[in-house]
Design a protein around this motif. Structure first.
Motif, PDB file in Angstrom:
ATOM      1  N   GLU A  12       0.829  -1.209   0.000  1.00  0.00           N
ATOM      2  CA  GLU A  12       0.000   0.000   0.000  1.00  0.00           C
ATOM      3  C   GLU A  12       0.861   1.257   0.000  1.00  0.00           C
ATOM      4  O   GLU A  12       0.557   2.225  -0.703  1.00  0.00           O
ATOM      5  CB  GLU A  12      -0.922   0.001   1.214  1.00  0.00           C
ATOM      6  N   THR A  13       1.933   1.252   0.775  1.00  0.00           N
ATOM      7  CA  THR A  13       2.821   2.410   0.837  1.00  0.00           C
ATOM      8  C   THR A  13       3.516   2.638  -0.488  1.00  0.00           C
ATOM      9  O   THR A  13       3.602   3.772  -0.971  1.00  0.00           O
ATOM     10  CB  THR A  13       3.869   2.230   1.954  1.00  0.00           C
ATOM     11  N   TRP A  17       3.068   6.046  -2.781  1.00  0.00           N
ATOM     12  CA  TRP A  17       4.178   6.980  -2.933  1.00  0.00           C
ATOM     13  C   TRP A  17       4.944   6.855  -4.238  1.00  0.00           C
ATOM     14  O   TRP A  17       5.722   7.741  -4.577  1.00  0.00           O
ATOM     15  CB  TRP A  17       5.150   6.818  -1.766  1.00  0.00           C
TER      16      TRP A  17
END
Length: 64
Positions: A12-13, A17
């Motif tokens: 998810e990160t 990003w």
């Protein structure tokens, strides 16, 4: 954190990003994964090696 949980959180990160398409994000995730898995395993081993040991040291007595 359990292994599937941190892997999902990492994915998810990276998705949030990392600019670019899905292929780039997947490549970034795959590049990071071996390093993070190794750190996770080191943490597990360190936790096991400390099992049964006191977490605080007794204060030293002052010697004169």
């Amino acid at each position: 954190m359990a292994e599937p949980d941190w892997k999902a959180a990492l994915q998810e990160t990276v998705n949030a990003w990392m600019p670019g398409g899905e292929v780039i994000r997947l490549g970034a995730f795959e590049a990071l994964l071996p390093h993070i898995e190794a750190a996770y395993q080191r943490g597990l081993q360190a936790g096991r090696s400390q099992a049964g040991y006191a977490t605080r040291r007794k204060p030293r007595k002052e010697t004169e």
